[in-house]
Design a protein around this motif. Structure first.
Motif, PDB file in Angstrom:
ATOM      1  N   SER A  86     -34.364   2.361   6.793  1.00 29.26           N
ATOM      2  CA  SER A  86     -33.703   1.959   6.296  1.00 29.26           C
ATOM      3  C   SER A  86     -32.403   1.275   7.813  1.00 29.26           C
ATOM      4  CB  SER A  86     -32.670   2.893   5.446  1.00 29.26           C
ATOM      5  OG  SER A  86     -31.063   2.011   4.680  1.00 29.26           O
ATOM      6  N   ASP A 139     -38.972   3.898   4.303  1.00 27.03           N
ATOM      7  CA  ASP A 139     -37.999   5.006   3.375  1.00 27.03           C
ATOM      8  C   ASP A 139     -38.782   5.707   3.322  1.00 27.03           C
ATOM      9  OD1 ASP A 139     -35.640   3.103   4.235  1.00 27.03           O
ATOM     10  OD2 ASP A 139     -35.634   1.929   1.956  1.00 27.03           O
ATOM     11  N   SER A 144     -32.535   3.671   0.789  1.00 24.32           N
ATOM     12  CA  SER A 144     -31.097   2.265   0.634  1.00 24.32           C
ATOM     13  C   SER A 144     -30.876   2.389  -0.961  1.00 24.32           C
ATOM     14  CB  SER A 144     -32.437   1.267   1.278  1.00 24.32           C
ATOM     15  OG  SER A 144     -32.729   1.402   2.289  1.00 24.32           O
ATOM     16  N   ARG A 185     -31.229  -2.629   2.544  1.00 22.68           N
ATOM     17  CA  ARG A 185     -32.225  -3.610   2.800  1.00 22.68           C
ATOM     18  C   ARG A 185     -31.281  -4.914   2.153  1.00 22.68           C
ATOM     19  NH1 ARG A 185     -36.628  -1.418   4.963  1.00 22.68           N
ATOM     20  NH2 ARG A 185     -37.100   1.013   5.350  1.00 22.68           N
TER      21      ARG A 185
END
Length: 190
Positions: A86, A139, A144, A185
């Motif tokens: 992230s 990730d 995220s 994101r």
């Protein structure tokens, strides 16, 4: 690209630097956008200086934006943050303004939704996040925030995703929570 631009416009030098970075990333990662040509992407970018500014913000905050597809209906390329984790410049944020204001102590500096709006991008949906993970794995150590349905948000919750144990996981948390390893994101249509 490392300096924030205050008037939402890039200089010619900044534009050229950003385009060089984006082109190099595009060429290096053809598996994310098979069948697409950089010349056509750049043509879209050349006609959208405000989108270039948003891409610069994505880059400046560590997102490493790249083309991940083309939306035929919108006649637009989809740029998404493709950093392995992230984006560093967008972590330690709660979900939205309401969550930020609800914190009495230890408030984070910002919220994911406010940052995305200020950058001219959108948080990924769960579906978009899962599609991104089909391109490659992201990730593995971070998480995220993703767009949260209104009924969940009204009850104080928010959703986030990550990739662990060979799978994409969707989780919930209080929208006011924030962690050093959780960011968001973004997606930008050009």
């Amino acid at each position: 690209m490392t300096n924030k631009i205050s008037d939402n416009k890039l200089t010619k030098e900044q534009t050229n630097e950003l385009l060089n970075v984006l082109k190099a990333r595009f060429v290096k990662n053809m598996h994310r956008h098979e069948g697409h040509e950089w010349a056509k992407v750049q043509e879209k970018l050349d006609g959208n200086p405000e989108k270039l500014w948003s891409l610069n913000e994505m880059e400046r905050t560590g997102g490493e934006p790249d083309v991940i597809g083309f939306d035929e209906k919108k006649d637009a390329y989809m740029f998404c943050d493709c950093s392995a984790e992230s984006p560093k410049g967008r972590r330690s944020v709660c979900y939205d303004r309401e969550a930020l204001e609800s914190r009495k102590k230890h408030k984070p500096e910002n919220s994911a939704i406010d940052m995305a709006v200020s950058m001219g991008i959108e948080l990924l949906t769960e579906e978009q996040y899962r599609a991104l993970q089909d391109l490659e794995r992201f990730d593995k150590k971070t998480s995220s925030w993703v767009q949260t349905p209104a009924d969940i948000r009204e009850l104080g919750g928010a959703l986030f995703c990550d990739f662990r144990f060979g799978h994409v996981f969707l989780y919930h948390n209080g929208a006011e929570s924030y962690y050093a390893a959780r960011g968001f994101r973004g997606l930008l249509m050009v």
